[in-house]
Design an enzyme around this catalytic site. Structure first.
Site, PDB file in Angstrom:
ATOM      1  N   ARG A   1       6.090  -3.096   6.934  1.00 14.42           N
ATOM      2  CA  ARG A   1       6.195  -2.572   5.576  1.00 14.42           C
ATOM      3  C   ARG A   1       7.183  -1.420   5.607  1.00 14.42           C
ATOM      4  NH1 ARG A   1       1.023   0.342   3.649  1.00 14.42           N
ATOM      5  NH2 ARG A   1       2.253   2.220   4.048  1.00 14.42           N
TER       6      ARG A   1
ATOM      7  N   HIS B   1       2.737   2.412   0.746  1.00  5.13           N
ATOM      8  CA  HIS B   1       1.792   1.469   0.164  1.00  5.13           C
ATOM      9  C   HIS B   1       2.141   1.222  -1.296  1.00  5.13           C
ATOM     10  CE1 HIS B   1      -1.822  -0.553  -1.090  1.00  5.13           C
ATOM     11  NE2 HIS B   1      -2.063   0.394  -1.973  1.00  5.13           N
TER      12      HIS B   1
ATOM     13  N   TYR C   1       0.720   9.734   6.675  1.00  5.29           N
ATOM     14  CA  TYR C   1      -0.135   9.137   7.706  1.00  5.29           C
ATOM     15  C   TYR C   1       0.667   8.458   8.804  1.00  5.29           C
ATOM     16  CZ  TYR C   1       0.887   5.369   4.415  1.00  5.29           C
ATOM     17  OH  TYR C   1       1.538   4.507   3.562  1.00  5.29           O
TER      18      TYR C   1
END
Length: 328
Positions: free
Chosen positions: A248, A252, A260
C-alpha cells in the site's frame, strides 16, 4: 500457466490506468482541503482510500475473468473495478456524486456497483465474501457459467465472515476464489500484532481447499496462480484461497499521517513499485520499445482524462432525487 505478451501488455496498461486515475482523484480530492485538512470540503467530500501499489492483485486475477464472472471487492476498490471492466466514466461520476454515476451519485467510491460486468464493493470489512459465495452457489444450482471472486484485505481474514464463507464454499464445493490482498497493515495495525499465523494461505487447509501464498507483488506470478484456481473452479473443483503479498503506497485513507509506519518503510516500498517493474520486464522479455511504452502511457492517460472530464461536466442530482430508489 504464463500470460502471453498481449496479456502482459493489457495488465501493464490497466495498471497504468488505475494509477493515473487515482493520482488524478487524489489531486482533485485535496482541492479545498488545504491548508487545514477537512474531509467535508472540496468536490469529493468524505473518505478516500487509494489502491496505489496493489494493482497487480487486480490485473493478475481479472485477466482470467469475463463479464459473467462475479467480483466483490473492498473499500479500496478502484484497481479491481478498473481491471474487471467497470465503466470508467460512470465510476468517476459516481465518485464525484454526479447523477451520471453508476448509482446516480448515491454510493460514492466505497460502494461501486456495475451489473453490466457483475462488480460490486462495500465499505464494510469482509462484507463481500457472503455475496460472492451466494453468487457461486446460484451458478452451481442453476448450471450457469461463471465463477465468483471475493477480494478482502488481510485484516478481514480475522473476521467471522471469512471463516463462515470459506466453510460453506468448501462444504458445497463452490466455484469461488478468495483473494487476500495482504499489504501488512489493517488501517494502522500491523499484521504481526493481529494475526496468529504468518500468512492466511495456511488457513485454507482447515477448510479443505488449496491455499497459495504469492509473494513479491508480481502480476505474472499472480496471473499464474489465479489461472490455476479459476480453472479449477470452472471445472467443478471447488474453492481456492490466494494470499497475495502486496504494498500500500498511500495511507489507509487520504489524510492519514501514517505515523505508525517504521521510518524508511514507504521509501522502500516505492522503490519496488510494481508498475515500472513490469515495464522493465516487458522491455527485457517481450521487446516493448520506448515508442510502444509511450503509446500505452498516452492511451492510459487519455482514458483517465476523458473519464474525469465527463465526471466534472456532469450534473449533480436534484435534491428531491435523494428520495428516489429508497425502500419505504
Amino acid at each position: 500457466m504464463l500470460p502471453t505478451r498481449d496479456q502482459k501488455v493489457w495488465m501493464y496498461e490497466t495498471m497504468l490506468v488505475s494509477r493515473y486515475f487515482e493520482e488524478t482523484i487524489e489531486a482533485i480530492y485535496l482541492e479545498g482541503k488545504k491548508p487545514v485538512f477537512n474531509m467535508a470540503k472540496g468536490p469529493i467530500p468524505g473518505e478516500m482510500h487509494l489502491s496505489n501499489g496493489q494493482e497487480p492483485c487486480a490485473v493478475g486475477v481479472c485477466a482470467h475473468l469475463t463479464p459473467k464472472d462475479v467480483v466483490t471487492s473492498t473499500h479500496r476498490p478502484h484497481h479491481v473495478a478498473i481491471a474487471k471492466g467497470v465503466d470508467l466514466k460512470r465510476m468517476a461520476a459516481e465518485i464525484f456524486g454526479k447523477k451520471t454515476g453508476l448509482s446516480g451519485g448515491r454510493g460514492g467510491h466505497m460502494h461501486i456497483f456495475d451489473p453490466d460486468v457483475n462488480f460490486s464493493c462495500s465499505g464494510i470489512i469482509g462484507q463481500g465474501m457472503g455475496p460472492a459465495v451466494g453468487a457461486a452457489l446460484s451458478r452451481k444450482l442453476q448450471g450457469k457459467e461463471g465463477v465468483a471472486v471475493a477480494y478482502i484485505g488481510e485484516g478481514a481474514a480475522n473476521q467471522g465472515a471469512f471463516h463462515e464463507a470459506l466453510n460453506l464454499a468448501a462444504v458445497w464445493k463452490l466455484p469461488v476464489i478468495f483473494v487476500v490482498e495482504d499489504n501488512a497493515w489493517g488501517i494502522s495495525v500491523a499484521k504481526a500484532t493481529s494475526t496468529a499465523v504468518p500468512n492466511n494461505a495456511m488457513r485454507a487447509q482447515a477448510y479443505g481447499m488449496p491455499g497459495h501464498l504469492i509473494p513479491g507483488n508480481d502480476p505474472i506470478a499472480i496471473y499464474s496462480a489465479a489461472g490455476e484456481a479459476i480453472a479449477r473452479a470452472r471445472s467443478g473443483g471447488g474453492p481456492t484461497l490466494l494470499d497475495i503479498e502486496t504494498d500500500r503506497l498511500a495511507g489507509h485513507f487520504m489524510g492519514d499521517a501514517e505515523a505508525y509506519r517504521p521510518k524508511g518503510e514507504l521509501d522502500a516500498l516505492r522503490a519496488r513499485d510494481p508498475i515500472p517493474a513490469l515495464a522493465r520486464r516487458l522491455q527485457a522479455e517481450d521487446g516493448l520499445s520506448d515508442d510502444d511504452n509511450g503509446a500505452i502511457m498516452a492511451r492510459a492517460r487519455g482514458r483517465v482524462d476523458e473519464a474525469i472530464k465527463f465526471a466534472r461536466e456532469s450534473d449533480y442530482p436534484a435534491p428531491e432525487e435523494a428520495l428516489d430508489k429508497v425502500f419505504a
